[in-house]
Design a protein around this motif. Structure first.
Motif, PDB file in Angstrom:
ATOM      1  N   PRO A  14       0.716  -1.373  -0.071  1.00 29.57           N
ATOM      2  CA  PRO A  14       0.157   0.032  -0.001  1.00 29.57           C
ATOM      3  C   PRO A  14       0.709   1.547   0.220  1.00 29.57           C
ATOM      4  CG  PRO A  14      -0.765  -2.139   1.712  1.00 29.57           C
ATOM      5  CD  PRO A  14       0.426  -2.016   1.603  1.00 29.57           C
ATOM      6  N   ASP A  15       1.642   1.470   0.607  1.00 29.24           N
ATOM      7  CA  ASP A  15       2.796   2.227   0.630  1.00 29.24           C
ATOM      8  C   ASP A  15       3.950   2.444  -1.207  1.00 29.24           C
ATOM      9  OD1 ASP A  15       5.249   0.739   0.685  1.00 29.24           O
ATOM     10  OD2 ASP A  15       6.612   1.177   1.993  1.00 29.24           O
ATOM     11  N   GLY A  16       3.430   1.491  -1.916  1.00 28.29           N
ATOM     12  CA  GLY A  16       3.943   2.039  -2.808  1.00 28.29           C
ATOM     13  C   GLY A  16       5.314   0.889  -3.551  1.00 28.29           C
ATOM     14  N   PRO A  38      18.881 -11.745  -0.820  1.00 29.97           N
ATOM     15  CA  PRO A  38      19.530 -10.516  -0.560  1.00 29.97           C
ATOM     16  C   PRO A  38      17.807 -10.352   0.503  1.00 29.97           C
ATOM     17  CG  PRO A  38      19.612 -10.096  -2.076  1.00 29.97           C
ATOM     18  CD  PRO A  38      19.003 -11.130  -2.077  1.00 29.97           C
ATOM     19  N   ASN A  39      18.278  -9.937   1.867  1.00 30.02           N
ATOM     20  CA  ASN A  39      17.088  -9.251   2.323  1.00 30.02           C
ATOM     21  C   ASN A  39      16.136  -8.424   1.453  1.00 30.02           C
ATOM     22  OD1 ASN A  39      17.071 -10.478   4.988  1.00 30.02           O
ATOM     23  ND2 ASN A  39      18.796  -8.747   5.804  1.00 30.02           N
ATOM     24  N   GLY A  40      14.811  -8.406   1.614  1.00 29.84           N
ATOM     25  CA  GLY A  40      14.176  -7.093   0.569  1.00 29.84           C
ATOM     26  C   GLY A  40      14.092  -7.295  -0.186  1.00 29.84           C
ATOM     27  N   ALA A  41      14.659  -9.025  -0.748  1.00 31.24           N
ATOM     28  CA  ALA A  41      14.335  -9.599  -2.503  1.00 31.24           C
ATOM     29  C   ALA A  41      13.038  -9.709  -2.806  1.00 31.24           C
ATOM     30  CB  ALA A  41      15.201 -10.488  -2.246  1.00 31.24           C
ATOM     31  N   LYS A  43      11.168 -13.050  -0.826  1.00 27.82           N
ATOM     32  CA  LYS A  43      11.305 -14.125  -0.430  1.00 27.82           C
ATOM     33  C   LYS A  43       9.731 -14.650   0.740  1.00 27.82           C
ATOM     34  CE  LYS A  43      15.304 -13.994   1.182  1.00 27.82           C
ATOM     35  NZ  LYS A  43      15.839 -13.215   1.251  1.00 27.82           N
ATOM     36  N   SER A  44       9.462 -13.305   1.527  1.00 26.64           N
ATOM     37  CA  SER A  44       8.385 -13.366   2.549  1.00 26.64           C
ATOM     38  C   SER A  44       7.410 -12.739   2.028  1.00 26.64           C
ATOM     39  CB  SER A  44       8.915 -12.259   4.175  1.00 26.64           C
ATOM     40  OG  SER A  44      10.023 -12.523   4.106  1.00 26.64           O
ATOM     41  N   THR A  45       7.340 -11.601   0.848  1.00 31.61           N
ATOM     42  CA  THR A  45       6.132 -11.563   0.055  1.00 31.61           C
ATOM     43  C   THR A  45       5.988 -12.324  -0.379  1.00 31.61           C
ATOM     44  OG1 THR A  45       6.788  -9.015   0.444  1.00 31.61           O
ATOM     45  CG2 THR A  45       5.400  -9.953  -1.072  1.00 31.61           C
ATOM     46  N   PHE A  86       5.420 -18.353   9.553  1.00 29.54           N
ATOM     47  CA  PHE A  86       6.143 -16.582   9.980  1.00 29.54           C
ATOM     48  C   PHE A  86       7.461 -16.737  10.392  1.00 29.54           C
ATOM     49  CE2 PHE A  86       2.054 -15.045  10.399  1.00 29.54           C
ATOM     50  CZ  PHE A  86       1.131 -15.263   9.052  1.00 29.54           C
ATOM     51  N   GLN A  87       8.093 -16.249  10.143  1.00 27.47           N
ATOM     52  CA  GLN A  87       9.818 -15.812  11.157  1.00 27.47           C
ATOM     53  C   GLN A  87       9.599 -15.800  11.764  1.00 27.47           C
ATOM     54  OE1 GLN A  87      12.125 -13.270   8.718  1.00 27.47           O
ATOM     55  NE2 GLN A  87      13.467 -12.790   9.763  1.00 27.47           N
ATOM     56  N   ASP A  88       8.947 -15.006  12.240  1.00 29.37           N
ATOM     57  CA  ASP A  88       9.126 -14.361  13.966  1.00 29.37           C
ATOM     58  C   ASP A  88       7.502 -15.379  14.885  1.00 29.37           C
ATOM     59  OD1 ASP A  88       8.051 -13.569  16.123  1.00 29.37           O
ATOM     60  OD2 ASP A  88       8.087 -11.469  15.733  1.00 29.37           O
ATOM     61  N   ASP A 164       9.487 -19.297   6.481  1.00 24.39           N
ATOM     62  CA  ASP A 164      10.091 -18.315   6.317  1.00 24.39           C
ATOM     63  C   ASP A 164      11.089 -18.247   7.314  1.00 24.39           C
ATOM     64  OD1 ASP A 164      10.569 -15.534   5.215  1.00 24.39           O
ATOM     65  OD2 ASP A 164       8.858 -15.011   5.969  1.00 24.39           O
ATOM     66  N   GLU A 165      12.312 -18.843   7.168  1.00 29.05           N
ATOM     67  CA  GLU A 165      13.988 -18.117   7.966  1.00 29.05           C
ATOM     68  C   GLU A 165      13.490 -19.431   8.996  1.00 29.05           C
ATOM     69  OE1 GLU A 165      15.999 -15.624   7.886  1.00 29.05           O
ATOM     70  OE2 GLU A 165      15.506 -13.702   6.344  1.00 29.05           O
ATOM     71  N   PRO A 166      13.380 -20.746   8.745  1.00 30.71           N
ATOM     72  CA  PRO A 166      12.785 -21.351  10.039  1.00 30.71           C
ATOM     73  C   PRO A 166      14.079 -21.439  11.267  1.00 30.71           C
ATOM     74  CG  PRO A 166      12.805 -22.604   8.620  1.00 30.71           C
ATOM     75  CD  PRO A 166      13.848 -21.336   8.004  1.00 30.71           C
TER      76      PRO A 166
HETATM   77  P1  ADP Z   1      13.088 -10.257   6.219  1.00 30.21           P
HETATM   78  O1  ADP Z   1      13.899  -9.595   5.677  1.00 30.21           O
HETATM   79  O2  ADP Z   1      13.990 -10.691   6.872  1.00 30.21           O
HETATM   80  O3  ADP Z   1      11.755 -10.939   5.345  1.00 30.21           O
HETATM   81  P2  ADP Z   1      11.981  -7.426   8.123  1.00 30.21           P
HETATM   82  O4  ADP Z   1      12.940  -6.886   8.348  1.00 30.21           O
HETATM   83  O5  ADP Z   1      12.438  -7.096   6.048  1.00 30.21           O
HETATM   84  O6  ADP Z   1      12.419  -9.103   7.754  1.00 30.21           O
HETATM   85  O7  ADP Z   1      10.575  -7.144   7.452  1.00 30.21           O
HETATM   86  C1  ADP Z   1       9.999  -7.827   8.639  1.00 30.21           C
HETATM   87  C2  ADP Z   1       9.327  -7.640   8.846  1.00 30.21           C
HETATM   88  O8  ADP Z   1       8.517  -6.257   8.588  1.00 30.21           O
HETATM   89  C3  ADP Z   1       7.924  -7.978   7.791  1.00 30.21           C
HETATM   90  O9  ADP Z   1       6.607  -8.383   8.955  1.00 30.21           O
HETATM   91  C4  ADP Z   1       8.246  -7.395   6.918  1.00 30.21           C
HETATM   92  O10 ADP Z   1       6.952  -7.248   6.524  1.00 30.21           O
HETATM   93  C5  ADP Z   1       7.909  -6.177   7.641  1.00 30.21           C
HETATM   94  N1  ADP Z   1       8.558  -4.848   6.846  1.00 30.21           N
HETATM   95  C6  ADP Z   1       9.464  -4.952   6.309  1.00 30.21           C
HETATM   96  N2  ADP Z   1       9.729  -3.973   5.052  1.00 30.21           N
HETATM   97  C7  ADP Z   1       8.848  -3.015   5.340  1.00 30.21           C
HETATM   98  C8  ADP Z   1       8.219  -1.597   5.144  1.00 30.21           C
HETATM   99  N3  ADP Z   1       9.244  -0.797   4.516  1.00 30.21           N
HETATM  100  N4  ADP Z   1       7.405  -0.949   5.806  1.00 30.21           N
HETATM  101  C9  ADP Z   1       6.184  -2.013   6.650  1.00 30.21           C
HETATM  102  N5  ADP Z   1       6.855  -3.304   7.487  1.00 30.21           N
HETATM  103  C10 ADP Z   1       8.204  -3.129   6.227  1.00 30.21           C
END
Ligand code: ADP
Ligand code: ADP
Length: 230
Positions: A14-16, A38-41, A43-45, A86-88, A164-166
């Motif tokens: 939603p934030d673009g 890398p982080n932000g690639a 994967k979680s999404t 989930f990771q957490d 996610d990152e078990p």
């Molecule tokens: P990872 O990269 O290991 O998946 P992050 O630290 O990127 O973990 O994300 C941790 C949590 O924060 C996740 O639930 C993710 O959806 C959320 N998150 C990550 N980046 C953003 C962002 N730019 N704005 C809002 N939430 C975010």
């Protein structure tokens, strides 16, 4: 033979933020699959798409060639087939005790009490948590909480388990425990999909790898193929 696939998947938060930019891939059935990158690639999404928690902005997903549908009934079915850890684990554990948490999913399916009890016991035994069944979840270590979250998913009897990152934030002992459980689940026929930053796990545990970068697919193949090209 593929169990699921994504076709030109795009997702914008939603934030673009454009988290997925035209991801196309097919997930082989019955394999041990690891996602690297890398982080932000993304994967979680992507993982949130696999069990329908995220809905594509563009493009599509298929489970055994059936396009994903997002009505309540289809999502309920999907979540019995594809379980997400989930990771957490604190984002996934809500109940007072370990066994209550694991019973949450089957209870929501309105299964008979006997069946719920049976599933909870099986899931707790697979995850080595039987002795902790009456403990409050907030009392547990991170490694134990991750296993409770996994047990909750197992109690749904999914065919595919996505984690996610078990092993993030786990010591070698707890890493070994969780990877052994995932190996046994795979031996029992389940498709296991994880994300990891641990190259050792990617090389020695996984049998197929996907490397994501910038919301797209950078590479895929067996560990030998991927690491030969490094
Ligand atoms: P990872 O990269 O290991 O998946 P992050 O630290 O990127 O973990 O994300 C941790 C949590 O924060 C996740 O639930 C993710 O959806 C959320 N998150 C990550 N980046 C953003 C962002 N730019 N704005 C809002 N939430 C975010
Ligand atoms: P990974 O799991 O590979 O670390 P993510 O799927 O967490 O990657 O993140 C992909 C991109 O989406 C990153 O740019 C991240 O900051 C962003 N992102 C993740 N969660 C959110 C969120 N809830 N809101 C906005 N942006 C997010």
């Amino acid at each position: 033979d593929y169990i699921m696939r994504a076709d030109k998947l795009e997702y914008t938060y939603p934030d673009g933020t454009k988290a997925l930019r035209g991801l196309t891939l097919a997930l082989p059935r019955g394999k041990r699959i690891a996602f690297l990158g890398p982080n932000g690639a993304g994967k979680s999404t992507f993982f949130l798409h696999l069990n329908g928690l995220n809905r594509p902005s563009r493009g599509s997903l298929f489970f055994q060639d059936q396009p994903y549908r997002y009505d309540g009934k289809s999502l309920k079915q999907l979540r019995q087939q594809v379980g997400l850890v989930f990771q957490d684990p604190d984002n996934q554990l809500f109940s007072a005790s370990v066994s209550e948490d694991v019973a949450f999913g089957p209870f929501n399916l309105e299964l008979p009490a006997q069946e719920i009890t049976r599933r909870v016991e099986t899931a707790l035994r697979i995850t080595n948590l039987w002795e902790l069944k009456d403990k409050p979840t907030h009392f547990l270590s991170v490694g134990q909480k991750k296993r409770v979250a996994l047990a909750g998913v197992l109690a749904m009897k999914p065919e595919v388990i996505v984690l996610d990152e078990p092993t993030a934030n786990l010591d070698p002992k707890h890493t070994g425990i969780i990877m052994n459980i995932l190996t046994e689940l795979n031996n029992a026929g389940k498709t296991i999909i994880i994300s990891t930053h641990d190259l050792d796990i990617a090389l020695s545990w996984a049998d197929y790898l996907f490397v994501l970068k910038n919301g797209g697919l950078l590479a895929e193949g067996t560990p030998r193929e991927i690491f030969a090209n490094e």
